[in-house]
Design a protein around this motif. Structure first.
Motif: not given
Length: 353
Positions: A187, A212, A216, A219, A343
């Motif tokens: 990540a 992930v 995030q 995106q 994370r």
């Protein structure tokens, strides 16, 4: 969508290429553990118990004392002796998937020593920063670099292994720690991996493997969507070639489904159906500039990815949520690697926290 009957027909096309010794080969004839396991997973969804049983027996027979498998085997004979970490880790995903679909505890228990040896091999090749190098070579030397796609798949394998361990009452906390460390690197540290960014797999695999998720992940997929997605056909295998491939498209479908983006997942799945053959198998890819199938082959791994995507979208088996549910949930301490990022747990990311 394709129907349950069409899913079974596709799985039968995989069983048709299975070798007498139980291995499921690439079109050129060799077998590797990762693609072999993926094909077993697809046949498990379709209820093809006998081919699946022979396939897991093949894995047990060819596992080496260190927990790895030869990179390639032909006719049951190793032809490339290095041991890839992502090959070993995916066996845990296959066994957990088999357990989810069938509930066959006996098979799960019989497979457990194989899974333990495989994931201990994998965890033993993790670097201090957290990435896991891609292989140990024929002389036993660890590689000097890691691959983002491979490590993303390894993350999924480690998470599946933790679930198996807990289910069987044999906890393996070092696997969970290894998965947490690996997820953080995936990540937050792209510099940890060899640059393979022209390949679409390096784009979506951190989402597919569960490292992930949340904002995030959305995106990440949006960032390169126009680079790789060819509307009406599927996704490119590599960014600089007019070539879409079925397996990569279906893996992106699985990643989108894991994020709850069913609209784009269903559209892409339908788009790649032009690769379906009348016998239920799938062409590997389509060169859309020359308008030809390329390579001129129908591959078991493409059929397998299609079955897994269809199952995720339609819920044909109890393993349909395998890719959706595998994300880690723990926060990793940044002090371990010295960076400033933490994370975010998938639930928190989805809630905008």
């Amino acid at each position: 969508m394709i129907s349950r009957e069409e899913v079974v027909k596709t799985a039968l096309s995989i069983a048709a290429i299975q070798q007498d010794d139980g291995g499921v080969p690439w079109p050129e004839g060799h077998v590797d553990a990762w693609n072999h396991v993926e094909c077993l997973m697809a046949m498990t969804v379709a209820g093809l118990d006998e081919p699946v049983r022979r396939g897991y027996a093949w894995l047990a027979r060819h596992q080496r004392p260190d927990g790895s498998w030869p990179m390639k085997l032909a006719g049951g004979v190793p032809t490339e002796l290095g041991g890839e970490t992502n090959h070993a880790a995916y066996v845990a995903a296959g066994v957990w998937h088999h357990h989810l679909v069938t509930g066959d505890r006996r098979h799960t228990e019989e497979s457990w020593p194989m899974v333990k040896a495989a994931l201990d091999y994998v965890a033993g090749l993790q670097t201090e920063r957290g990435e896991i190098v891609w292989e140990r070579d024929a002389r036993g030397r660890p590689s000097t670099y890691a691959l983002l796609t491979g490590c993303s798949s390894i993350h999924q394998g480690l998470r599946c292994g933790v679930l198996l361990a807990d289910h069987l009452g044999d906890p393996q906390p070092h696997w969970e720690l290894a998965a947490d460390r690996l997820a953080h690197v995936l990540a937050a540290h792209p510099e940890a991996f060899a640059d393979k960014s022209r390949y679409s797999m390096d784009w979506y695999y951190p989402v597919l493997g569960g490292a992930v998720r949340g904002r995030q992940a959305v995106q990440l997929l949006d960032r390169e969507w126009a680079t790789f997605v060819v509307p009406g056909l599927g996704i490119r295998c590599v960014s600089d070639q007019p070539w879409v491939t079925g397996a990569e498209t279906c893996e992106l479908v699985l990643a989108l489904d894991a994020l709850g983006d069913r609209e784009r997942a269903l559209t892409l799945f339908q788009d790649m159906q032009h690769l379906r053959h009348e016998d239920g198998s799938y062409w590997t890819g389509w060169q859309f500039a020359n308008r030809k199938h390329f390579p001129h082959e129908r591959s078991g791994y493409t059929a397998a990815a299609t079955v897994l995507a269809a199952d995720a979208l339609a819920g044909y088996s109890a393993g349909a949520g395998l890719f959706r549910d595998i994300a880690g949930t723990s926060v990793f301490d940044p002090d371990v690697c010295g960076c400033a990022g933490v994370r975010v747990p998938p639930q928190a990311a989805e809630e905008g926290l």
